[in-house]
Design a protein around this motif. Structure first.
Motif, mmCIF file in Angstrom:
data_model
loop_
_atom_site.group_PDB
_atom_site.id
_atom_site.type_symbol
_atom_site.label_atom_id
_atom_site.label_comp_id
_atom_site.label_asym_id
_atom_site.label_seq_id
_atom_site.Cartn_x
_atom_site.Cartn_y
_atom_site.Cartn_z
ATOM 1 N N ARG A 144 0.963 -1.103 0.486
ATOM 2 C CA ARG A 144 0.170 -0.052 0.318
ATOM 3 C C ARG A 144 1.067 1.256 -0.123
ATOM 4 N NH1 ARG A 144 -3.875 -1.732 -2.511
ATOM 5 N NH2 ARG A 144 -5.227 -3.780 -1.147
ATOM 6 N N MET A 145 1.994 1.217 1.015
ATOM 7 C CA MET A 145 2.366 2.218 0.638
ATOM 8 C C MET A 145 3.479 2.901 -0.678
ATOM 9 S SD MET A 145 6.364 2.945 2.930
ATOM 10 C CE MET A 145 7.170 2.144 1.294
ATOM 11 N N TRP A 146 3.962 1.612 -1.212
ATOM 12 C CA TRP A 146 4.741 1.913 -2.389
ATOM 13 C C TRP A 146 3.360 2.312 -3.733
ATOM 14 C CZ3 TRP A 146 9.129 3.519 -3.074
ATOM 15 C CH2 TRP A 146 10.317 3.324 -1.985
ATOM 16 N N GLU A 147 1.967 1.840 -3.558
ATOM 17 C CA GLU A 147 1.035 1.504 -4.073
ATOM 18 C C GLU A 147 1.141 3.609 -3.808
ATOM 19 O OE1 GLU A 147 -2.566 0.508 -2.841
ATOM 20 O OE2 GLU A 147 -3.213 -0.988 -4.855
ATOM 21 N N ILE A 148 0.816 4.037 -3.535
ATOM 22 C CA ILE A 148 0.363 6.007 -2.380
ATOM 23 C C ILE A 148 1.705 6.161 -3.408
ATOM 24 C CG2 ILE A 148 0.404 6.872 -1.199
ATOM 25 C CD1 ILE A 148 -1.211 5.581 0.528
ATOM 26 N N ILE A 149 3.226 6.321 -3.286
ATOM 27 C CA ILE A 149 4.178 6.816 -3.762
ATOM 28 C C ILE A 149 3.866 6.610 -5.294
ATOM 29 C CG2 ILE A 149 6.377 6.237 -3.701
ATOM 30 C CD1 ILE A 149 6.190 5.193 -0.921
ATOM 31 N N SER A 150 3.370 5.100 -5.719
ATOM 32 C CA SER A 150 3.875 5.030 -7.406
ATOM 33 C C SER A 150 2.537 5.940 -7.919
ATOM 34 C CB SER A 150 3.891 4.468 -7.668
ATOM 35 O OG SER A 150 3.601 3.862 -8.894
ATOM 36 N N ALA A 151 1.269 5.997 -6.994
ATOM 37 C CA ALA A 151 0.606 6.867 -7.572
ATOM 38 C C ALA A 151 1.465 8.719 -8.057
ATOM 39 C CB ALA A 151 -0.589 6.824 -7.447
ATOM 40 N N GLY A 158 -8.062 8.551 -0.674
ATOM 41 C CA GLY A 158 -8.737 7.243 -0.515
ATOM 42 C C GLY A 158 -8.137 6.284 -0.302
ATOM 43 N N TYR A 159 -6.829 6.018 -0.480
ATOM 44 C CA TYR A 159 -5.660 5.451 -0.168
ATOM 45 C C TYR A 159 -5.021 5.718 1.252
ATOM 46 C CZ TYR A 159 -4.569 4.491 -5.480
ATOM 47 O OH TYR A 159 -4.805 3.507 -6.528
ATOM 48 N N LEU A 160 -4.641 6.914 0.957
ATOM 49 C CA LEU A 160 -4.649 6.942 2.571
ATOM 50 C C LEU A 160 -5.700 6.759 4.003
ATOM 51 C CD1 LEU A 160 -2.827 10.284 1.638
ATOM 52 C CD2 LEU A 160 -1.400 9.083 2.001
ATOM 53 N N ALA A 161 -6.753 6.636 3.616
ATOM 54 C CA ALA A 161 -7.632 6.711 4.058
ATOM 55 C C ALA A 161 -7.813 5.507 4.517
ATOM 56 C CB ALA A 161 -9.147 7.654 4.048
ATOM 57 N N ALA A 162 -7.569 4.196 3.676
ATOM 58 C CA ALA A 162 -7.341 2.790 3.608
ATOM 59 C C ALA A 162 -6.671 2.463 5.425
ATOM 60 C CB ALA A 162 -7.958 1.802 2.357
ATOM 61 N N ARG A 163 -5.521 3.224 5.027
ATOM 62 C CA ARG A 163 -3.813 2.837 5.989
ATOM 63 C C ARG A 163 -4.493 3.521 7.521
ATOM 64 N NH1 ARG A 163 0.963 5.714 5.008
ATOM 65 N NH2 ARG A 163 -0.654 6.628 5.435
ATOM 66 N N GLU A 164 -5.619 4.195 7.864
ATOM 67 C CA GLU A 164 -6.616 4.140 9.215
ATOM 68 C C GLU A 164 -5.502 5.543 10.019
ATOM 69 O OE1 GLU A 164 -6.688 1.051 11.712
ATOM 70 O OE2 GLU A 164 -8.727 0.299 10.834
ATOM 71 N N LEU A 191 6.762 6.051 4.541
ATOM 72 C CA LEU A 191 7.574 7.233 3.299
ATOM 73 C C LEU A 191 6.316 7.815 2.022
ATOM 74 C CD1 LEU A 191 10.496 5.343 2.405
ATOM 75 C CD2 LEU A 191 10.477 7.500 4.214
ATOM 76 N N ALA A 192 4.723 7.136 2.698
ATOM 77 C CA ALA A 192 3.683 7.553 1.556
ATOM 78 C C ALA A 192 3.292 8.331 1.931
ATOM 79 C CB ALA A 192 2.687 6.697 1.388
ATOM 80 N N ASP A 193 3.004 9.004 3.079
ATOM 81 C CA ASP A 193 2.536 10.108 4.245
ATOM 82 C C ASP A 193 3.653 11.334 3.066
ATOM 83 O OD1 ASP A 193 0.587 9.800 5.949
ATOM 84 O OD2 ASP A 193 1.861 7.938 5.791
ATOM 85 N N ILE A 194 5.285 11.485 4.310
ATOM 86 C CA ILE A 194 6.269 12.277 3.316
ATOM 87 C C ILE A 194 5.940 12.462 1.692
ATOM 88 C CG2 ILE A 194 8.095 12.686 3.035
ATOM 89 C CD1 ILE A 194 8.884 10.106 5.863
ATOM 90 N N VAL A 195 5.635 11.646 0.898
ATOM 91 C CA VAL A 195 5.482 11.982 -0.691
ATOM 92 C C VAL A 195 4.198 12.552 -0.959
ATOM 93 C CG1 VAL A 195 6.232 11.274 -2.878
ATOM 94 C CG2 VAL A 195 7.123 9.720 -1.404
ATOM 95 N N VAL A 196 3.395 11.915 -0.789
ATOM 96 C CA VAL A 196 1.746 12.804 -0.393
ATOM 97 C C VAL A 196 2.094 14.483 0.231
ATOM 98 C CG1 VAL A 196 -1.100 13.092 -0.569
ATOM 99 C CG2 VAL A 196 0.446 10.764 -0.725
ATOM 100 N N ALA A 197 2.698 14.705 1.400
ATOM 101 C CA ALA A 197 2.513 15.465 2.289
ATOM 102 C C ALA A 197 3.451 16.710 0.676
ATOM 103 C CB ALA A 197 2.998 15.660 3.139
ATOM 104 N N GLY A 198 4.511 16.196 0.596
ATOM 105 C CA GLY A 198 6.067 16.962 -0.290
ATOM 106 C C GLY A 198 4.899 17.303 -1.813
#
Ligand SMILES: N[C@@H](CCC(=O)N[C@@H](CS)C(=O)NCC(=O)O)C(=O)O
Length: 222
Positions: free
Chosen positions: A92-99, A147-153, A158-165
């Motif tokens: 899931r983390m890599w899915e969010i980063i890649s997306a 939606g991806y982020l919310a699904a992880r509660e 690292l996904a949060d860091i990339v999306v925040a950036g």
């Protein structure tokens, strides 16, 4: 301790500084361009084969590419993990980063942030036609990534860091209101995430140039 070549307005430099901060590492920012990146210093072209930043220097060893730098920070240093062990959470983390890097960068960063924030700094007007053309895509991407982020509660990795950036500048534009309306889950995530000390410290508001200068005074190598 590692040193990061980059500049403050560069979202990828910010991500590396946030990751280092989460790990409790004292990583200084060596500016290789003016804070907004518009004036590149001579050293800029010597760091990376494609003339990009960030570049991490750790004891003379240089690492290029933001995601490689994030993984190096994660694995080379002690500190709270920024990558989950459990296979599905890792995927899931890599899915969010890649997306985010594949689908959010063009609408959020190139079309919106560059036009609304970076171009006006250099006295250029925003390309309003590009912003309008990309707005539906900005919203759609926000909905999906929210939606991806919310699904992880409430995990933080690292996904949060990339999306925040990628998202930080979006939240500073007038378009954020409409994007947040179509992606309330992403807005909820952002309102929580922006308060995290590492994010608050290393992703200062761009429109507050004075604050950016204060940031440099505190965190840059002299
Ligand atoms: N694939 C590279 C992209 C790096 C990149 O495009 N960095 C931007 C700043 S965030 C840059 O160096 N821009 C300067 C330029 O393009 O001249 C990475 O992930 O690190």
């Amino acid at each position: 301790m590692p040193k990061l070549y980059g500049y403050l307005a560069c979202p990828r430099s910010r991500m590396a500084l946030v990751a280092a901060s989460e790990k409790g590492i004292d990583c200084s920012l060596q500016a290789v361009a003016s804070w907004d990146g518009l004036d590149k210093f001579p050293i800029f072209s010597k760091l990376h084969p494609f003339q990009k930043v960030p570049v991490l220097d750790h004891g003379g060893l240089r690492i290029t590419e933001a995601l490689a730098i994030l993984m190096y920070i994660e694995t080379a240093f002690e500190g709270p993990p920024l990558v989950p062990e459990e296979p599905l959470a890792l995927a899931r983390m890599w899915e969010i980063i890649s997306a985010t890097t594949s689908y959010a960068w063009s609408p959020w960063v190139q079309a919106l942030a560059i036009n609304r924030i970076i171009r006006p700094i250099s006295g250029e007007g925003a390309d309003e036609a590009a912003i309008a053309a990309y707005l539906p895509e900005m919203c759609r991407v926000a909905e999906v990534i929210g939606g991806y982020l919310a699904a992880r509660e409430e995990a933080f990795d690292l996904a949060d860091i990339v999306v925040a950036g990628a998202l930080k500048y979006v939240t500073e534009t007038p378009e954020w209101e409409e994007i947040a309306r179509s992606a309330p889950v992403l807005e909820t995530w952002w309102n929580r995430t922006r308060l995290r000390p590492s994010i608050a410290a290393h992703m200062p508001n761009t429109d507050l140039k004075k604050r950016s200068n204060e940031y440099f005074a505190r965190h840059m190598e002299t």
